[in-house]
Design a protein around this motif. Structure first.
Motif, PDB file in Angstrom:
ATOM      1  N   SER A 158      13.125 177.639 106.795  1.00  0.00           N
ATOM      2  CA  SER A 158      14.112 178.387 106.001  1.00  0.00           C
ATOM      3  C   SER A 158      14.503 179.649 106.744  1.00  0.00           C
ATOM      4  O   SER A 158      13.652 180.332 107.325  1.00  0.00           O
ATOM      5  CB  SER A 158      13.525 178.758 104.637  1.00  0.00           C
ATOM      6  OG  SER A 158      13.254 177.603 103.879  1.00  0.00           O
ATOM      7  N   HIS A 159      15.813 179.942 106.704  1.00  0.00           N
ATOM      8  CA  HIS A 159      16.381 181.117 107.370  1.00  0.00           C
ATOM      9  C   HIS A 159      17.318 181.811 106.399  1.00  0.00           C
ATOM     10  O   HIS A 159      18.085 181.148 105.698  1.00  0.00           O
ATOM     11  CB  HIS A 159      17.191 180.710 108.602  1.00  0.00           C
ATOM     12  CG  HIS A 159      16.434 179.873 109.578  1.00  0.00           C
ATOM     13  ND1 HIS A 159      15.734 180.411 110.614  1.00  0.00           N
ATOM     14  CD2 HIS A 159      16.264 178.525 109.655  1.00  0.00           C
ATOM     15  CE1 HIS A 159      15.150 179.442 111.299  1.00  0.00           C
ATOM     16  NE2 HIS A 159      15.460 178.283 110.739  1.00  0.00           N
ATOM     17  N   ILE A 160      17.295 183.123 106.402  1.00  0.00           N
ATOM     18  CA  ILE A 160      18.235 183.869 105.566  1.00  0.00           C
ATOM     19  C   ILE A 160      19.623 183.779 106.197  1.00  0.00           C
ATOM     20  O   ILE A 160      19.766 183.771 107.416  1.00  0.00           O
ATOM     21  CB  ILE A 160      17.784 185.336 105.383  1.00  0.00           C
ATOM     22  CG1 ILE A 160      18.604 186.010 104.289  1.00  0.00           C
ATOM     23  CG2 ILE A 160      17.818 186.098 106.706  1.00  0.00           C
ATOM     24  CD1 ILE A 160      18.024 187.325 103.805  1.00  0.00           C
ATOM     25  N   THR A 161      20.642 183.673 105.347  1.00  0.00           N
ATOM     26  CA  THR A 161      22.031 183.598 105.824  1.00  0.00           C
ATOM     27  C   THR A 161      22.645 184.995 105.854  1.00  0.00           C
ATOM     28  O   THR A 161      22.061 185.965 105.340  1.00  0.00           O
ATOM     29  CB  THR A 161      22.878 182.711 104.895  1.00  0.00           C
ATOM     30  OG1 THR A 161      22.891 183.317 103.590  1.00  0.00           O
ATOM     31  CG2 THR A 161      22.337 181.287 104.816  1.00  0.00           C
ATOM     32  N   ASP A 162      23.834 185.084 106.410  1.00  0.00           N
ATOM     33  CA  ASP A 162      24.557 186.356 106.411  1.00  0.00           C
ATOM     34  C   ASP A 162      24.813 186.829 104.983  1.00  0.00           C
ATOM     35  O   ASP A 162      24.730 188.028 104.699  1.00  0.00           O
ATOM     36  CB  ASP A 162      25.876 186.226 107.171  1.00  0.00           C
ATOM     37  CG  ASP A 162      25.671 186.104 108.676  1.00  0.00           C
ATOM     38  OD1 ASP A 162      24.580 186.465 109.172  1.00  0.00           O
ATOM     39  OD2 ASP A 162      26.602 185.636 109.363  1.00  0.00           O
TER      40      ASP A 162
END
Length: 183
Positions: free
Chosen positions: A107-111
C-alpha cells in the motif's frame, strides 16, 4: 459519577483507588478521542483512517504491507484489509501486488492522500495544545510519565524496554497519532 433521581451528580464510591484511576483514565481517553475525531470530521476521515495515512506518508516511497501497517497502528484494527479497501475506494491510497510473492500487497499513499493530510497537519498539530491547555508543562511531564508507567503495568513492559510475553514474543510497537512525519 452517577446521577440520582433528580438528575444531579452524586459522589461515586469506588472499590479501590486503582478502580477510580482506571475509570478516570478510560473516561479521559474516550473524551480526548471524541475531541480528536471532531477535529477530523470535516475531512471525512476517522482517527483510524488518518493514522493509516500518516503511517503510509512516513513509509514513502516504498510503502508498506498490510501486516506492517497493522503493527504500527495506535489501536489494533481487526480488519485492516477492509480499512485499506475503504481508503483505496476514496483514492487516498493505491495498492500493488509484490512481484515475488503475489499474496503480498503493498500500500502506498496517493497524492490525494498527501493533500488531505497536508490540510489536516495544522489542525492535528494544534490539537494537543488546545485539548490539554489547562495543564502546566510540569503536569504534562508528570502525566506522560504516569501514563507510560500505567501502560507498562498493563503490557508487561518495564521502564527500560519491552519484556517478552508468556509466549516469548515482544509486544508490537504502536505509532502515535501525532508523530512527526518525514518531509
Amino acid at each position: 459519577m452517577a446521577a440520582n433521581s433528580q438528575g444531579s451528580e452524586q459522589a461515586q464510591s469506588f472499590s479501590s483507588p486503582h478502580e477510580e484511576a482506571l475509570l478516570n483514565l478510560m473516561r479521559s481517553a474516550d473524551c480526548l478521542h471524541r475531541a480528536m475525531q471532531q477535529r477530523l470530521k470535516s475531512s471525512g476521515l476517522t482517527i483510524t483512517q488518518y493514522n493509516v495515512l500518516r503511517i503510509l506518508r512516513a513509509a514513502r516511497p516504498s510503502g508498506l504491507i498490510c501486516s506492517s501497517i497493522g503493527r504500527m497502528m495506535i489501536t489494533p484494527e481487526p480488519d485492516i484489509t477492509r480499512l485499506l479497501a475503504r481508503l483505496k475506494a476514496q483514492a487516498f491510497l493505491c495498492q500493488q501486488r509484490d512481484l515475488q510473492d503475489r499474496r503480498v500487497v503493498w500500500s502506498h499513499i496517493t497524492d490525494l492522500g498527501l493533500e488531505v493530510l497536508g490540510k489536516l497537519d495544522g489542525i492535528v498539530e494544534q490539537a494537543p495544545r488546545e485539548l490539554l491547555h489547562g495543564l502546566t508543562r510540569e503536569e504534562l511531564y508528570s502525566l506522560t510519565r504516569l501514563l507510560k508507567k500505567a501502560r507498562s503495568c498493563a503490557t508487561g513492559e518495564n521502564q527500560t524496554g519491552p519484556q517478552p510475553s508468556v509466549s516469548g514474543k515482544l509486544p508490537s510497537p504502536r505509532s502515535t497519532l501525532l508523530a512527526p512525519h518525514p518531509e
